[in-house]
Design a protein around this motif. Sequence first.
Motif, PDB file in Angstrom:
ATOM      1  N   ILE A 197      32.486  -7.311 -23.515  1.00 46.51           N
ATOM      2  CA  ILE A 197      32.617  -6.128 -24.371  1.00 46.51           C
ATOM      3  C   ILE A 197      33.510  -5.082 -23.703  1.00 46.51           C
ATOM      4  CG2 ILE A 197      31.375  -4.124 -25.276  1.00 46.51           C
ATOM      5  CD1 ILE A 197      29.107  -5.971 -26.068  1.00 46.51           C
ATOM      6  N   GLU A 198      33.337  -4.906 -22.400  1.00 44.72           N
ATOM      7  CA  GLU A 198      34.171  -3.931 -21.688  1.00 44.72           C
ATOM      8  C   GLU A 198      35.648  -4.333 -21.738  1.00 44.72           C
ATOM      9  OE1 GLU A 198      34.694  -1.948 -17.223  1.00 44.72           O
ATOM     10  OE2 GLU A 198      33.019  -3.303 -17.655  1.00 44.72           O
ATOM     11  N   ARG A 199      35.928  -5.597 -21.491  1.00 42.18           N
ATOM     12  CA  ARG A 199      37.319  -6.063 -21.509  1.00 42.18           C
ATOM     13  C   ARG A 199      37.876  -6.040 -22.929  1.00 42.18           C
ATOM     14  NH1 ARG A 199      37.849 -11.343 -17.736  1.00 42.18           N
ATOM     15  NH2 ARG A 199      40.018 -11.106 -18.391  1.00 42.18           N
ATOM     16  N   ARG A 200      37.055  -6.413 -23.899  1.00 49.09           N
ATOM     17  CA  ARG A 200      37.514  -6.367 -25.291  1.00 49.09           C
ATOM     18  C   ARG A 200      37.862  -4.946 -25.707  1.00 49.09           C
ATOM     19  NH1 ARG A 200      33.105  -6.417 -29.780  1.00 49.09           N
ATOM     20  NH2 ARG A 200      32.959  -4.362 -28.801  1.00 49.09           N
ATOM     21  N   ASN A 201      36.977  -3.986 -25.382  1.00 47.98           N
ATOM     22  CA  ASN A 201      37.218  -2.600 -25.772  1.00 47.98           C
ATOM     23  C   ASN A 201      38.466  -2.038 -25.095  1.00 47.98           C
ATOM     24  OD1 ASN A 201      35.003  -2.658 -27.428  1.00 47.98           O
ATOM     25  ND2 ASN A 201      33.661  -1.533 -26.033  1.00 47.98           N
ATOM     26  N   ASN A 202      38.678  -2.390 -23.840  1.00 50.03           N
ATOM     27  CA  ASN A 202      39.893  -1.949 -23.144  1.00 50.03           C
ATOM     28  C   ASN A 202      41.142  -2.505 -23.832  1.00 50.03           C
ATOM     29  OD1 ASN A 202      38.469  -0.493 -21.231  1.00 50.03           O
ATOM     30  ND2 ASN A 202      38.429  -2.170 -19.743  1.00 50.03           N
ATOM     31  N   SER A 203      41.043  -3.748 -24.282  1.00 46.43           N
ATOM     32  CA  SER A 203      42.169  -4.360 -24.998  1.00 46.43           C
ATOM     33  C   SER A 203      42.392  -3.677 -26.339  1.00 46.43           C
ATOM     34  CB  SER A 203      41.913  -5.853 -25.208  1.00 46.43           C
ATOM     35  OG  SER A 203      41.856  -6.538 -23.978  1.00 46.43           O
ATOM     36  N   LEU A 204      41.308  -3.389 -27.040  1.00 51.66           N
ATOM     37  CA  LEU A 204      41.428  -2.748 -28.350  1.00 51.66           C
ATOM     38  C   LEU A 204      42.084  -1.365 -28.241  1.00 51.66           C
ATOM     39  CD1 LEU A 204      37.947  -3.645 -29.920  1.00 51.66           C
ATOM     40  CD2 LEU A 204      40.175  -4.487 -30.678  1.00 51.66           C
ATOM     41  N   MET A 205      41.787  -0.651 -27.167  1.00 52.34           N
ATOM     42  CA  MET A 205      42.284   0.720 -27.029  1.00 52.34           C
ATOM     43  C   MET A 205      43.802   0.791 -26.899  1.00 52.34           C
ATOM     44  SD  MET A 205      39.757   2.794 -27.338  1.00 52.34           S
ATOM     45  CE  MET A 205      40.378   4.310 -26.628  1.00 52.34           C
ATOM     46  N   VAL A 206      44.436  -0.270 -26.415  1.00 49.62           N
ATOM     47  CA  VAL A 206      45.901  -0.216 -26.244  1.00 49.62           C
ATOM     48  C   VAL A 206      46.641  -0.578 -27.537  1.00 49.62           C
ATOM     49  CG1 VAL A 206      45.644  -0.853 -23.816  1.00 49.62           C
ATOM     50  CG2 VAL A 206      46.240  -2.624 -25.483  1.00 49.62           C
TER      51      VAL A 206
END
Length: 230
Positions: A197-206
């Motif tokens: 979830i942390e990595r997914r959210n970081n990806s979504l933010m860019v």
Amino acid sequence: MKMNNEKISVIVSCWDRKEYILDALKSVVDQSLSRDKYEIILVIGYENPEVNKFCIDYDIKNILYNETNFFTKFLYIGILNAKYNVISFLEDDDMFMHNKLEVIYNEFNQNEKLGYYHNITQEERFDRNRIFSNVSSISIRKGIINPDKFLQIDAIPDVALYLSALDSNYEIVDSKEILTYYRIHDKNQSLHIKEWIERRNNSLMVLPKLYPEGKANTFVIQLLKENGIW
């Protein structure tokens, strides 16, 4: 209808799981499509003598790559080594149905405007069969993947591939044909909830910066809202 002769590069990715990789490779070898119409590229994160032998026996390009566990970078190593312009992806814990590549070959060769093809899996959960989900259900023209954008999206490579298609002028097909076997098990990446979830959210933010307009931006905003980020 005149057929082109667009051959397929199949990229099989395997970071660290060892249980299923031979099943995945066997499913790509055992296809109804003639073997001279596709190549197989394995990108793997560890040495395995049994896998090495299988690759030699079945003429599979075997690339050892353990420098990163960024998912899109791992896939992109395969893309860089692909000879052909049509690419189908397979994760190590999934399998292709026997006729998968024959369908992909016909679809892309009968329609030169086709850029992205998504098939469904036998798994009935809606989120497994959305047009942008599951790398093992995606086939795409190599030329529409923009590495400068693709490589900035770490944990959601399926979304990155779909955005590449939306950002292009090519057609997108959302097929309801079952061509991929999706395996449910306790080592699914998405089941390591906290880290994923942390990595997914970081990806979504860019994504808004990478795709500030057009159809890709509309999809990005929808995706951010679905995930409570927008």
